[in-house]
Design an enzyme around this catalytic site. Structure first.
Site, PDB file in Angstrom:
ATOM      1  N   SER A  31       0.572  48.987 -12.303  1.00  0.00           N
ATOM      2  CA  SER A  31       0.440  47.841 -11.976  1.00  0.00           C
ATOM      3  C   SER A  31       0.666  46.835 -12.909  1.00  0.00           C
ATOM      4  O   SER A  31       0.043  45.629 -12.978  1.00  0.00           O
ATOM      5  CB  SER A  31      -1.251  47.556 -11.594  1.00  0.00           C
ATOM      6  OG  SER A  31      -1.726  48.695 -10.670  1.00  0.00           O
ATOM      7  N   ARG A  32       1.833  46.913 -13.451  1.00  0.00           N
ATOM      8  CA  ARG A  32       2.315  45.717 -14.438  1.00  0.00           C
ATOM      9  C   ARG A  32       1.651  45.346 -15.548  1.00  0.00           C
ATOM     10  O   ARG A  32       1.560  44.476 -16.110  1.00  0.00           O
ATOM     11  CB  ARG A  32       2.709  44.414 -13.532  1.00  0.00           C
ATOM     12  CG  ARG A  32       3.431  44.681 -12.433  1.00  0.00           C
ATOM     13  CD  ARG A  32       5.015  44.797 -12.622  1.00  0.00           C
ATOM     14  NE  ARG A  32       5.517  45.660 -11.575  1.00  0.00           N
ATOM     15  CZ  ARG A  32       6.985  45.821 -11.737  1.00  0.00           C
ATOM     16  NH1 ARG A  32       7.674  45.410 -12.667  1.00  0.00           N
ATOM     17  NH2 ARG A  32       7.536  46.598 -10.860  1.00  0.00           N
ATOM     18  N   ILE A  33       0.367  46.165 -15.880  1.00  0.00           N
ATOM     19  CA  ILE A  33      -0.521  45.849 -16.826  1.00  0.00           C
ATOM     20  C   ILE A  33       0.009  46.847 -17.992  1.00  0.00           C
ATOM     21  O   ILE A  33      -0.414  47.869 -18.328  1.00  0.00           O
ATOM     22  CB  ILE A  33      -1.999  46.308 -16.648  1.00  0.00           C
ATOM     23  CG1 ILE A  33      -2.496  45.471 -15.451  1.00  0.00           C
ATOM     24  CG2 ILE A  33      -3.070  46.000 -17.766  1.00  0.00           C
ATOM     25  CD1 ILE A  33      -2.334  44.099 -15.639  1.00  0.00           C
TER      26      ILE A  33
END
Ligand SMILES: Cc1cc2nc3c(=O)[nH]c(=O)nc-3n(C[C@H](O)[C@H](O)[C@H](O)COP(=O)(O)O)c2cc1C
Length: 216
Positions: free
Chosen positions: A194-196
């Site tokens: 999740s783009r984290i």
């Protein structure tokens, strides 16, 4: 049977699952970089030592191109090139440079900022003579970054230098050598869900390395 005594596919999977935690990092970013480079090589990544080198010209125009990393030590990162090239002219004017490695299969990036200085003649001699003879001759034949009339013209130059140095050691051209990039900041980036993503950046402060986590 694979000639490599490693299951590189499994290595890749293992590294790509793992988050990057501060506690995993060596206090010395060069040591940490060495670990990641080795893991990229062990995972079978082609040209794992290829890096994008960004320089800036006198007009402030940045330009990036790929060069190969040919040495790492406490002084930084070493690459070789033609001292008459565009990148060399940029570095003459502004020795600050940026370098990025991207190992897609491991979802890892390393971003380095620093200041370059020319490598010694001895360092250039040592590396130049370790290259295949064709590459040594190619260095003589190329006025890197200059406009040339045609491919035929280039091949003629290559034939000329091949004839000139037939039966003897190809000397190191005086227009060819290395640069060391002494790092001032090194960021280790690891892709996450999740783009984290994980971003841990070493910054040189009063001769020490301080480490911060950056927002993705
Ligand atoms: C995989 C790869 C490796 C390269 N390695 C080098 C290198 O080590 N040194 C170099 O001068 N150019 C290397 N090149 C060529 C450079 O990308 C570039 O075309 C050349 O250095 C001229 O750049 P300049 O005109 O910006 O100075 C490499 C290119 C690729 C794609």
């Amino acid at each position: 049977m694979s000639p490599i005594p490693l299951d590189v596919a499994a290595l890749r999977e293992e590294y790509s699952k793992r988050h990057l935690r501060r506690a995993d990092l060596d206090p010395d970013p060069i040591v940490q970089f060495g670990r990641w480079l080795k893991e990229a090589v062990d995972a079978g990544i082609k040209d794992a030592n290829a890096m994008s080198l960004a320089t800036v010209n006198a007009a402030g125009q940045p330009c990036a191109r790929i060069v190969l990393l040919k040495g790492v030590d406490s002084g930084g990162f070493l690459f070789f090139t033609n001292y008459g090239s565009r990148k060399a002219a940029d570095l003459e004017n502004n020795p600050r440079a940026g370098v990025t490695f991207f190992w897609a299969e491991l979802e890892r990036q390393v971003v380095i900022e620093g200041i370059t200085r020319k490598a010694s003649r001895e360092e250039a001699e040592e590396y130049f003579h370790s290259r295949p003879e064709g590459s040594q001759l190619g260095a003589w034949a190329s006025k890197q970054s200059q406009i040339v009339p045609s491919r035929d013209w280039l091949e003629e130059k290559f034939s000329e230098v091949t004839a000139r140095y037939a039966g003897q050691e190809v000397p190191l051209p005086d227009f060819w050598g290395g640069y060391w990039l002494a790092p001032e900041a090194i960021e280790f980036w690891k892709g996450g869900p999740s783009r984290i993503h994980d971003r841990l950046r070493y910054l040189r402060e009063a001769g020490m390395w301080r480490i911060d986590r950056l927002s993705p």
